[in-house]
Design an enzyme around this catalytic site. Structure first.
Site, short mmCIF file in Angstrom:
data_model
loop_
_atom_site.label_atom_id
_atom_site.label_comp_id
_atom_site.label_asym_id
_atom_site.label_seq_id
_atom_site.Cartn_x
_atom_site.Cartn_y
_atom_site.Cartn_z
N SER A 1 41.57 45.04 44.53
CA SER A 1 41.25 43.82 44.47
C SER A 1 41.50 43.20 45.86
O SER A 1 42.06 43.70 46.62
CB SER A 1 42.63 43.28 43.37
OG SER A 1 42.95 41.92 43.72
N TYR B 1 52.04 43.77 41.35
CA TYR B 1 50.53 44.06 41.07
C TYR B 1 49.68 44.33 42.08
O TYR B 1 49.08 45.70 42.37
CB TYR B 1 49.89 43.14 40.33
CG TYR B 1 48.67 43.15 40.06
CD1 TYR B 1 47.72 44.00 39.23
CD2 TYR B 1 47.75 42.30 40.92
CE1 TYR B 1 46.50 44.07 39.01
CE2 TYR B 1 46.41 42.41 40.85
CZ TYR B 1 45.92 43.41 39.93
OH TYR B 1 44.57 43.45 39.94
N LYS C 1 48.16 47.89 43.94
CA LYS C 1 46.72 48.13 44.35
C LYS C 1 46.52 48.87 45.74
O LYS C 1 45.90 49.78 46.05
CB LYS C 1 45.87 46.89 44.11
CG LYS C 1 45.69 46.59 42.76
CD LYS C 1 44.80 47.37 41.81
CE LYS C 1 44.59 46.87 40.42
NZ LYS C 1 43.90 47.87 39.87
N LEU D 1 41.92 30.66 36.25
CA LEU D 1 41.35 29.49 36.24
C LEU D 1 40.27 29.43 34.86
O LEU D 1 40.25 28.54 34.00
CB LEU D 1 40.68 29.13 37.47
CG LEU D 1 40.04 27.89 37.48
CD1 LEU D 1 40.87 26.62 37.17
CD2 LEU D 1 39.25 27.58 38.62
P1 NAD Z 1 41.86 44.36 31.26
O1 NAD Z 1 43.31 44.44 31.00
O2 NAD Z 1 40.70 43.66 30.40
O3 NAD Z 1 41.49 45.99 31.33
C1 NAD Z 1 42.17 47.06 31.62
C2 NAD Z 1 42.13 48.17 30.33
O4 NAD Z 1 43.04 49.17 30.52
C3 NAD Z 1 42.77 47.46 29.12
O5 NAD Z 1 41.83 47.68 28.03
C4 NAD Z 1 44.11 48.31 28.73
O6 NAD Z 1 44.05 48.45 27.51
C5 NAD Z 1 43.82 49.64 29.71
N1 NAD Z 1 45.10 50.14 30.15
C6 NAD Z 1 46.10 49.61 30.65
N2 NAD Z 1 47.07 50.59 30.90
C7 NAD Z 1 46.52 51.84 30.36
C8 NAD Z 1 47.06 53.01 30.49
N3 NAD Z 1 48.46 53.24 30.99
N4 NAD Z 1 46.50 53.95 29.97
C9 NAD Z 1 45.18 53.72 29.42
N5 NAD Z 1 44.50 52.48 29.24
C10 NAD Z 1 45.38 51.41 30.00
O7 NAD Z 1 41.50 44.28 32.81
P2 NAD Z 1 40.11 43.90 33.57
O8 NAD Z 1 40.34 42.42 34.00
O9 NAD Z 1 39.15 44.56 32.80
O10 NAD Z 1 40.61 44.75 34.83
C11 NAD Z 1 40.23 46.13 35.29
C12 NAD Z 1 40.64 46.56 36.37
O11 NAD Z 1 40.38 45.77 37.38
C13 NAD Z 1 42.17 46.58 36.34
O12 NAD Z 1 42.57 47.70 37.18
C14 NAD Z 1 42.46 45.43 37.18
O13 NAD Z 1 43.82 45.39 37.94
C15 NAD Z 1 41.40 45.46 38.32
N6 NAD Z 1 41.06 44.03 38.54
C16 NAD Z 1 40.79 42.92 37.75
C17 NAD Z 1 40.68 41.70 38.31
C18 NAD Z 1 40.43 40.68 37.35
O14 NAD Z 1 40.70 39.39 37.79
N7 NAD Z 1 40.24 40.72 36.09
C19 NAD Z 1 40.81 41.37 39.71
C20 NAD Z 1 40.63 42.34 40.51
C21 NAD Z 1 40.85 43.69 39.90
C1 UD1 Z 2 45.06 35.63 40.75
C2 UD1 Z 2 45.69 36.46 41.33
C3 UD1 Z 2 45.24 37.79 41.95
C4 UD1 Z 2 44.06 38.61 41.16
C5 UD1 Z 2 43.26 37.51 40.57
C6 UD1 Z 2 42.20 38.19 40.08
C7 UD1 Z 2 47.81 35.02 41.37
C8 UD1 Z 2 48.89 34.38 42.60
N1 UD1 Z 2 46.72 35.76 42.08
O1 UD1 Z 2 43.91 35.09 42.17
O2 UD1 Z 2 46.19 38.65 42.47
O3 UD1 Z 2 43.40 39.46 41.87
O4 UD1 Z 2 43.79 36.32 39.97
O5 UD1 Z 2 41.27 37.37 39.28
O6 UD1 Z 2 47.96 35.07 40.38
N2 UD1 Z 2 44.29 27.55 39.15
C9 UD1 Z 2 44.48 26.18 38.74
N3 UD1 Z 2 44.75 25.86 37.41
C10 UD1 Z 2 45.02 26.97 36.64
C11 UD1 Z 2 44.68 28.45 37.24
C12 UD1 Z 2 44.28 28.42 38.51
O7 UD1 Z 2 44.33 25.02 39.42
O8 UD1 Z 2 45.50 26.84 35.52
C13 UD1 Z 2 43.50 27.53 40.42
C14 UD1 Z 2 44.59 28.45 41.55
O9 UD1 Z 2 45.43 27.76 42.15
C15 UD1 Z 2 43.41 29.08 42.44
C16 UD1 Z 2 41.96 29.05 41.43
O10 UD1 Z 2 42.23 28.05 40.54
O11 UD1 Z 2 43.26 28.15 43.38
C17 UD1 Z 2 42.16 30.40 41.05
O12 UD1 Z 2 43.05 30.84 40.34
P1 UD1 Z 2 43.19 32.35 39.59
O13 UD1 Z 2 42.11 32.27 38.56
O14 UD1 Z 2 44.70 32.54 39.07
O15 UD1 Z 2 42.81 33.37 40.73
P2 UD1 Z 2 43.74 33.55 42.33
O16 UD1 Z 2 44.80 32.67 42.08
O17 UD1 Z 2 42.55 33.91 43.16
#
Ligand code: NAD
Ligand code: UD1
Length: 358
Positions: A124, A152, A156, A203
């Protein structure tokens, strides 16, 4: 030969299955369903027109993983499984380190035992040092990392270091670390998408729920940032573009899974290993930009109130994505308009996500 997809029932995992299938890859999903439901896989089966091999298991369960590696020929792993809620990670650090860090260790041990040495890891943009994110946007891969502000993010960062050390100890490992910026949107069918539990932290799901009438208004966290309209700027990336980046990363590592699927021999060696690469668009949009784009895409008004900044937030965070283009031949193609349209299609078709009883 198959790719093991840990966390494949989740938001990004399920979308990646669709793209892998389009490119003829064989895969197996391994997920403990702690933050997802098998319904997502049923819907992916409908989109791709074939059944999915699913194993309900935890990445911390070494015995179960060994069973999977014994029963199937696993060529590589795309490792999505993990917990991802920043606020929850502050309240439950031990659960987060156990799930994310210990879980990854168990997975890597079993991979090593079975000589499966190709892995794509979901990292991330949160690993970049906060101070640097403020001062040096757009972020390149050489910006300083660490200095994370919550368990978190630290998990990572720790996993990235573990993967780098693993490679130093055994350079036959082939590793791609993808640093995602802000994944949003949904598959264009409107049948799979992000299904957050409870009140969304992020968001786009919050805006979607306001537009669909589940929440009254959006709280805009901070309107006095040094940005074009005072609200926070982020690099939103369509989940389908992000999923395609995983296909490119798997290709880059030189998988045999494609070869077995289409009967061709494909041998390639990654030039840079471990590969660490930003996956973003390079374009930053403010909260109010997203609100406006969503209103246009949905035809619904998104009520909002300007409130105080959220603790831990920064003004701007967006990628320099040029390295991904150079090494993976990947770049994002979908616009903010498409992100909003696809999010809205998913939300309006599935107001309660995958669970009709929610
Ligand atoms: P998600 O929660 O929808 O998917 C994660 C999946 O992993 C889920 O299906 C959950 O059931 C499974 N899981 C969790 N712990 C587990 C375990 N111990 N054993 C087996 N399965 C397990 O999340 P996502 O948004 O699809 O994210 C996928 C990956 O990407 C994550 O590692 C997350 O940290 C990373 N990531 C996500 C975002 C985001 O904004 N969505 C941003 C940066 C990184
Ligand atoms: C968040 C996580 C980041 C993660 C990322 C994944 C935090 C502090 N950081 O980042 O670790 O990797 O999500 O998607 O949670 N906002 C509002 N109102 C809301 C929600 C968000 O104004 O109800 C604003 C936030 O202040 C920010 C933007 O929208 O400026 C995006 O927010 P968000 O979607 O939570 O993502 P990040 O903060 O970038």
């Amino acid at each position: 030969m198959s790719i093991l997809i840990t966390g494949g029932a989740g938001y990004i995992g399920s979308h990646t299955l669709v793209e892998l299938s389009q490119f003829n890859y064989d895969f197996i999903v391994y997920d403990n369903l702690s933050n997802s439901s098998q319904e997502s896989l049923k819907r992916v089966e409908k989109i791709i027109g074939k059944s999915i091999t699913f194993i309900n298991g935890d990445i911390r369960d070494s015995e179960k993983l060994k069973e999977v590696f014994s029963n199937y020929t696993i060529d590589s792993v795309i490792h999505f499984a993990g917990l991802k809620a920043v606020g929850q990670s502050v309240e439950q650090p031990l659960e987060y380190y156990d799930n994310n860090v210990v879980g990854t260790l168990r997975l890597l041990e079993v991979m090593k035992e079975f000589a499966c040495k190709k892995i794509v890891f979901s990292s991330s943009a949160t690993v970049y040092s906060e101070v640097d994110a403020k001062n040096y946007t757009p972020l390149t891969e050489s910006n300083p990392v660490g200095g994370t502000t919550n368990p978190y993010g630290t998990s990572k960062y720790m996993i990235e270091r573990i993967l780098e050390d693993l490679y130093i100890s055994d350079n036959s490992f082939k590793i791609a670390i993808l640093r995602y910026f802000n994944p949003v949107g949904a598959h264009e069918s409107g049948t799979i998408g992000e299904d957050p539990n409870g009140i969304p932290n992020n968001l786009m799901p919050f805006i979607s729920q306001v537009a669909v009438g589940k929440r009254e208004y959006l709280s805009v966290f901070g309107s006095d940032y040094d940005t074009h309209d005072g609200t926070g700027v982020r690099d939103y990336i369509h989940v389908v573009d992000l999923s395609i980046a995983h296909v490119k990363a798997i290709e880059y590592l030189g998988t045999d899974a494609l070869a077995s699927a289409i009967g061709e021999t494909k041998v390639s060696l990654p030039k840079i290993n471990p590969l660490i690469v930003n996956i973003g668009t390079g374009v930053g949009y403010s909260v109010l930009d997203v609100v406006k784009a969503f209103e246009k895409a949905s035809g619904k008004e998104v009520l909002y109130r300007l409130v105080d900044r959220r603790a831990g937030d920064i003004a701007k965070c967006y990628a320099n994505p040029s390295y991904a283009k150079e090494v993976l031949g990947w770049e994002a193609t979908k616009t903010l308009e498409q992100m909003c349209e696809d999010s809205w299609r998913w939300q309006s078709n599935n107001p309660n996500g995958y669970n009709c009883d929610k």
